[in-house]
Design a protein around this motif. Structure first.
Motif, PDB file in Angstrom:
ATOM      1  N   VAL A 151     -35.820 -29.961 -19.317  1.00 31.03           N
ATOM      2  CA  VAL A 151     -34.914 -30.553 -18.376  1.00 31.03           C
ATOM      3  C   VAL A 151     -34.631 -31.818 -19.034  1.00 31.03           C
ATOM      4  CG1 VAL A 151     -35.200 -29.175 -16.199  1.00 31.03           C
ATOM      5  CG2 VAL A 151     -36.711 -31.125 -16.667  1.00 31.03           C
ATOM      6  N   GLN A 152     -33.314 -32.125 -19.058  1.00 26.10           N
ATOM      7  CA  GLN A 152     -33.019 -33.556 -19.720  1.00 26.10           C
ATOM      8  C   GLN A 152     -31.729 -34.206 -18.847  1.00 26.10           C
ATOM      9  OE1 GLN A 152     -32.228 -32.026 -23.825  1.00 26.10           O
ATOM     10  NE2 GLN A 152     -34.432 -32.614 -24.320  1.00 26.10           N
ATOM     11  N   GLY A 153     -32.037 -35.383 -18.726  1.00 25.35           N
ATOM     12  CA  GLY A 153     -30.672 -36.069 -18.190  1.00 25.35           C
ATOM     13  C   GLY A 153     -30.751 -37.670 -18.799  1.00 25.35           C
ATOM     14  N   ALA A 154     -29.754 -38.284 -18.306  1.00 24.51           N
ATOM     15  CA  ALA A 154     -29.525 -39.661 -18.999  1.00 24.51           C
ATOM     16  C   ALA A 154     -29.652 -40.803 -18.094  1.00 24.51           C
ATOM     17  CB  ALA A 154     -28.175 -39.628 -19.623  1.00 24.51           C
ATOM     18  N   ASN A 155     -30.053 -40.539 -16.729  1.00 26.76           N
ATOM     19  CA  ASN A 155     -30.184 -41.621 -15.505  1.00 26.76           C
ATOM     20  C   ASN A 155     -31.313 -42.366 -15.346  1.00 26.76           C
ATOM     21  OD1 ASN A 155     -27.225 -40.673 -15.120  1.00 26.76           O
ATOM     22  ND2 ASN A 155     -28.363 -38.942 -13.935  1.00 26.76           N
ATOM     23  N   GLY A 156     -32.319 -42.361 -16.376  1.00 30.68           N
ATOM     24  CA  GLY A 156     -33.707 -42.848 -16.241  1.00 30.68           C
ATOM     25  C   GLY A 156     -34.279 -42.324 -14.762  1.00 30.68           C
ATOM     26  N   ILE A 157     -35.596 -43.065 -14.663  1.00 31.76           N
ATOM     27  CA  ILE A 157     -36.319 -42.586 -13.569  1.00 31.76           C
ATOM     28  C   ILE A 157     -35.424 -42.760 -12.238  1.00 31.76           C
ATOM     29  CG2 ILE A 157     -38.565 -43.080 -12.599  1.00 31.76           C
ATOM     30  CD1 ILE A 157     -39.721 -43.585 -15.432  1.00 31.76           C
ATOM     31  N   PRO A 158     -35.372 -42.374 -11.214  1.00 30.82           N
ATOM     32  CA  PRO A 158     -34.742 -42.577 -10.225  1.00 30.82           C
ATOM     33  C   PRO A 158     -35.652 -43.289  -9.120  1.00 30.82           C
ATOM     34  CG  PRO A 158     -35.382 -40.060  -9.984  1.00 30.82           C
ATOM     35  CD  PRO A 158     -35.768 -40.837 -11.309  1.00 30.82           C
ATOM     36  N   GLY A 159     -34.838 -43.775  -8.116  1.00 27.68           N
ATOM     37  CA  GLY A 159     -35.831 -44.588  -6.971  1.00 27.68           C
ATOM     38  C   GLY A 159     -36.682 -45.429  -7.514  1.00 27.68           C
ATOM     39  N   ASP A 204     -41.110 -48.796 -18.605  1.00 31.44           N
ATOM     40  CA  ASP A 204     -41.962 -48.523 -17.466  1.00 31.44           C
ATOM     41  C   ASP A 204     -43.400 -48.455 -17.400  1.00 31.44           C
ATOM     42  OD1 ASP A 204     -40.227 -48.147 -14.807  1.00 31.44           O
ATOM     43  OD2 ASP A 204     -38.975 -47.363 -16.208  1.00 31.44           O
ATOM     44  N   GLU A 205     -44.050 -48.549 -16.490  1.00 32.74           N
ATOM     45  CA  GLU A 205     -45.475 -48.334 -16.654  1.00 32.74           C
ATOM     46  C   GLU A 205     -45.835 -46.814 -16.841  1.00 32.74           C
ATOM     47  OE1 GLU A 205     -47.509 -50.650 -13.516  1.00 32.74           O
ATOM     48  OE2 GLU A 205     -46.909 -48.779 -11.997  1.00 32.74           O
ATOM     49  N   VAL A 206     -44.860 -45.995 -16.526  1.00 30.90           N
ATOM     50  CA  VAL A 206     -45.113 -44.572 -16.222  1.00 30.90           C
ATOM     51  C   VAL A 206     -44.028 -43.894 -17.336  1.00 30.90           C
ATOM     52  CG1 VAL A 206     -45.700 -44.469 -13.877  1.00 30.90           C
ATOM     53  CG2 VAL A 206     -43.185 -44.333 -14.404  1.00 30.90           C
ATOM     54  N   ASP A 207     -44.481 -42.729 -17.779  1.00 29.34           N
ATOM     55  CA  ASP A 207     -43.588 -41.979 -18.807  1.00 29.34           C
ATOM     56  C   ASP A 207     -42.445 -41.649 -18.116  1.00 29.34           C
ATOM     57  OD1 ASP A 207     -45.363 -39.707 -17.159  1.00 29.34           O
ATOM     58  OD2 ASP A 207     -43.484 -38.771 -18.157  1.00 29.34           O
ATOM     59  N   ASP A 208     -41.083 -41.794 -18.971  1.00 29.45           N
ATOM     60  CA  ASP A 208     -39.809 -41.593 -18.654  1.00 29.45           C
ATOM     61  C   ASP A 208     -39.578 -40.028 -19.418  1.00 29.45           C
ATOM     62  OD1 ASP A 208     -38.982 -42.081 -21.278  1.00 29.45           O
ATOM     63  OD2 ASP A 208     -39.268 -44.219 -20.684  1.00 29.45           O
ATOM     64  N   GLY A 209     -40.489 -39.370 -19.721  1.00 30.42           N
ATOM     65  CA  GLY A 209     -40.349 -38.333 -20.312  1.00 30.42           C
ATOM     66  C   GLY A 209     -41.604 -37.918 -21.078  1.00 30.42           C
ATOM     67  N   PHE A 210     -41.404 -36.372 -21.378  1.00 33.97           N
ATOM     68  CA  PHE A 210     -42.688 -36.198 -22.511  1.00 33.97           C
ATOM     69  C   PHE A 210     -42.256 -34.744 -23.092  1.00 33.97           C
ATOM     70  CE2 PHE A 210     -43.950 -32.166 -20.544  1.00 33.97           C
ATOM     71  CZ  PHE A 210     -43.524 -32.279 -19.054  1.00 33.97           C
ATOM     72  N   SER A 211     -43.084 -34.613 -24.101  1.00 35.54           N
ATOM     73  CA  SER A 211     -42.733 -33.280 -25.000  1.00 35.54           C
ATOM     74  C   SER A 211     -44.334 -32.653 -25.117  1.00 35.54           C
ATOM     75  CB  SER A 211     -42.083 -33.727 -26.349  1.00 35.54           C
ATOM     76  OG  SER A 211     -42.411 -32.482 -26.999  1.00 35.54           O
ATOM     77  N   SER A 212     -44.473 -31.441 -24.975  1.00 35.88           N
ATOM     78  CA  SER A 212     -45.823 -30.900 -25.019  1.00 35.88           C
ATOM     79  C   SER A 212     -45.937 -29.606 -25.397  1.00 35.88           C
ATOM     80  CB  SER A 212     -46.626 -31.033 -23.530  1.00 35.88           C
ATOM     81  OG  SER A 212     -47.898 -30.567 -23.888  1.00 35.88           O
ATOM     82  N   THR A 213     -46.745 -29.333 -26.571  1.00 35.28           N
ATOM     83  CA  THR A 213     -46.966 -28.126 -27.170  1.00 35.28           C
ATOM     84  C   THR A 213     -47.984 -27.202 -26.512  1.00 35.28           C
ATOM     85  OG1 THR A 213     -45.421 -28.461 -29.095  1.00 35.28           O
ATOM     86  CG2 THR A 213     -46.955 -26.488 -29.244  1.00 35.28           C
ATOM     87  N   ILE A 214     -47.723 -26.184 -25.859  1.00 34.04           N
ATOM     88  CA  ILE A 214     -48.965 -25.435 -25.240  1.00 34.04           C
ATOM     89  C   ILE A 214     -49.092 -24.253 -25.905  1.00 34.04           C
ATOM     90  CG2 ILE A 214     -49.795 -24.408 -22.983  1.00 34.04           C
ATOM     91  CD1 ILE A 214     -47.589 -26.751 -22.032  1.00 34.04           C
ATOM     92  N   LEU A 223     -43.115 -25.036 -25.750  1.00 29.83           N
ATOM     93  CA  LEU A 223     -42.828 -26.323 -25.872  1.00 29.83           C
ATOM     94  C   LEU A 223     -42.077 -26.888 -24.575  1.00 29.83           C
ATOM     95  CD1 LEU A 223     -42.227 -29.065 -27.696  1.00 29.83           C
ATOM     96  CD2 LEU A 223     -39.989 -27.811 -28.503  1.00 29.83           C
ATOM     97  N   ILE A 224     -42.536 -27.909 -24.070  1.00 23.21           N
ATOM     98  CA  ILE A 224     -41.988 -28.264 -22.583  1.00 23.21           C
ATOM     99  C   ILE A 224     -41.657 -29.616 -22.628  1.00 23.21           C
ATOM    100  CG2 ILE A 224     -42.636 -28.384 -20.245  1.00 23.21           C
ATOM    101  CD1 ILE A 224     -42.822 -25.544 -21.165  1.00 23.21           C
ATOM    102  N   GLU A 225     -40.214 -29.643 -22.565  1.00 25.96           N
ATOM    103  CA  GLU A 225     -39.860 -31.068 -22.583  1.00 25.96           C
ATOM    104  C   GLU A 225     -39.151 -31.569 -21.360  1.00 25.96           C
ATOM    105  OE1 GLU A 225     -39.318 -31.522 -27.430  1.00 25.96           O
ATOM    106  OE2 GLU A 225     -37.464 -31.327 -26.070  1.00 25.96           O
ATOM    107  N   VAL A 226     -39.310 -32.980 -20.834  1.00 27.76           N
ATOM    108  CA  VAL A 226     -38.512 -33.798 -19.787  1.00 27.76           C
ATOM    109  C   VAL A 226     -38.056 -34.931 -20.425  1.00 27.76           C
ATOM    110  CG1 VAL A 226     -38.662 -34.566 -17.859  1.00 27.76           C
ATOM    111  CG2 VAL A 226     -39.955 -32.521 -18.182  1.00 27.76           C
ATOM    112  N   GLY A 227     -36.883 -35.333 -20.349  1.00 29.83           N
ATOM    113  CA  GLY A 227     -36.145 -36.636 -20.827  1.00 29.83           C
ATOM    114  C   GLY A 227     -35.308 -37.160 -19.708  1.00 29.83           C
ATOM    115  N   THR A 228     -35.264 -38.497 -19.776  1.00 31.18           N
ATOM    116  CA  THR A 228     -34.257 -39.086 -18.743  1.00 31.18           C
ATOM    117  C   THR A 228     -33.510 -39.746 -19.680  1.00 31.18           C
ATOM    118  OG1 THR A 228     -36.014 -40.854 -18.173  1.00 31.18           O
ATOM    119  CG2 THR A 228     -35.967 -38.922 -16.768  1.00 31.18           C
ATOM    120  N   THR A 229     -33.469 -39.890 -20.814  1.00 34.27           N
ATOM    121  CA  THR A 229     -32.390 -40.751 -21.584  1.00 34.27           C
ATOM    122  C   THR A 229     -31.905 -39.744 -22.595  1.00 34.27           C
ATOM    123  OG1 THR A 229     -34.368 -41.374 -23.260  1.00 34.27           O
ATOM    124  CG2 THR A 229     -33.888 -42.821 -21.430  1.00 34.27           C
TER     125      THR A 229
END
Ligand code: NAD
Length: 351
Positions: A151-159, A204-214, A223-229
């Motif tokens: 899942v990938q978006g371009a709105n950064g981390i919300p809230g 940020d001090e927390v991850d804004d996305g990640f990529s992991s190979t399981i 391959l699981i990926e989350v991105g906000t940029t």
């Protein structure tokens, strides 16, 4: 028959959405809600729900059978334990807790009190995922050996709180928990190893996305990926099977399957000019070697999550989301954090 009466704790984005989501349930109804924020308290009253002065009042209300915890992640544990001790059943939002040890504490109290504790891993009901699960089970593209879920978006981390480590912010805990839960719900194998990268593009001090190979013991790799940029995003799902490839582009369920026909080896691809060279390897397969299939209809899960929660409380069903599965996902998340921090492959945590 009497419905199970739920009180929502935390009436923000998700808490208030539960009023709509649970509306269709035949076993559960929303009785009221409580939020520490005065504006949200006014909203609870405006929507005609029973409003409570504080959490103690919720726990003291004999009309309330259960609480639905939809607060920031860091307070799920204390709210859940207090509710279980007060004799209430608990449905908690994901990620259930920030660490697996905290979930173990909750489960010990649930065991002592005999009350039902379940987690709202609602994305097991997502239609895109249920299509993938069906293709995996029915071997539509042969044995699926490579799963890419993004899942990938371009709105950064919300809230606000999602930016803070102490409150369980970051995208691995927020979206990762959904994608990893779907993966483990589908692949019937122990995890062999995990490698990962977290991204901190936004500072940020927390991850804004990640990529992991399981890697699983049965040879499946995910391959699981989350991105906000990501201003241009990749497909939601890309699957490779032993006889074909499937793509699901997005939550609109668009996509396609291309599958080898049995006589594929009899028709050779025609070499193409590619860049400054010529290639047969990377040419499209001959049109007589493949067929295009429609994506299948999604699998149907027998109950909604709310109805299942109600039936589990009434002793009429087994939980469709098992706490041991939720615990396994949290341990995988911890392995991903460890792999990213150490830049090493992490093994041996999925006993
Ligand atoms: P939010 O910030 O919009 O809402 C949180 C609310 O909790 C706020 O109104 C806040 O005032 C209230 N709150 C904080 N501490 C409280 C306390 N001790 N008692 C009562 N109320 C308290 O956050 P959100 O996006 O609604 O997320 C809430 C939870 O729902 C998180 O755990 C999140 O991961 C989860 N969530 C799940 C899904 C899903 O699809 N399952 C989607 C979004 C969020």
């Amino acid at each position: 028959m009497k419905k199970i009466r739920l009180v929502i704790i935390g009436f923000g984005g998700m808490g208030s959405y539960h009023v709509e989501l649970a509306g269709a349930s035949k076993d559960v109804e929303i009785l009221g809600a409580y939020d520490i924020d005065a504006v949200k308290q006014a909203e609870i009253k405006r929507r005609g729900l029973k409003a409570y002065a504080d959490y103690e009042a919720v726990l003291a209300d004999s009309e309330a059978d259960a609480v639905l915890i939809a607060t920031p992640n860091d307070v799920h544990k204390d709210l859940a334990i207090q509710a279980l001790k007060a004799g209430k059943h608990v449905l908690s939002e994901k990620p259930v807790t920030i660490a697996s040890a905290e979930l173990e504490e909750i489960l010990a109290v649930a065991e002592q009190t005999g009350k039902t504790f379940m987690v709202h891993q609602n994305r097991r009901w997502d239609e895109d995922f249920l299509m993938v699960r069906r293709m995996n089970r029915e071997k539509t593209i042969g044995e699926i050996f490579q799963i890419e879920s993004r899942v990938q978006g371009a709105n950064g981390i919300p809230g606000d709180w999602r930016h803070l480590k102490a409150q369980g912010g970051g995208m691995l805990l927020d979206w990762g928990v959904h994608l990893l839960d779907q993966l483990l719900f589908m692949v019937d194998s122990k995890i062999a190893s995990v490698s990962a990268d977290l991204s901190y593009v936004l500072g940020d001090e927390v991850d804004d996305g990640f990529s992991s190979t399981i890697r699983f013991e049965n040879g499946v790799t995910a391959l699981i990926e989350v991105g906000t940029t990501n201003f241009i995003k990749l497909p939601r799902w890309y699957l490779k099977g032993t006889s074909g490839t499937a793509v699901i582009e997005d939550w609109d369920l668009s996509g396609s399957i291309v599958k080898m026909v049995d006589t594929a080896e009899k028709v050779q691809p025609v070499p193409i000019k590619a860049g400054q060279g010529l290639t047969k390897t990377m040419a499209p397969p001959h049109e007589d070697a493949v067929e295009q299939l429609e994506l299948p209809k999604p699998d149907v899960l027998e109950q909604s999550l709310y109805d299942n929660f109600g039936d589990v409380i009434l002793g009429k069903a087994e939980p469709m989301i098992q706490n041991k599965e939720v615990l396994r996902v949290l341990r995988l998340i911890e392995a991903i954090f460890k792999a990213a921090e150490s830049n090493e492959v992490v093994k041996g945590f999925d006993k």
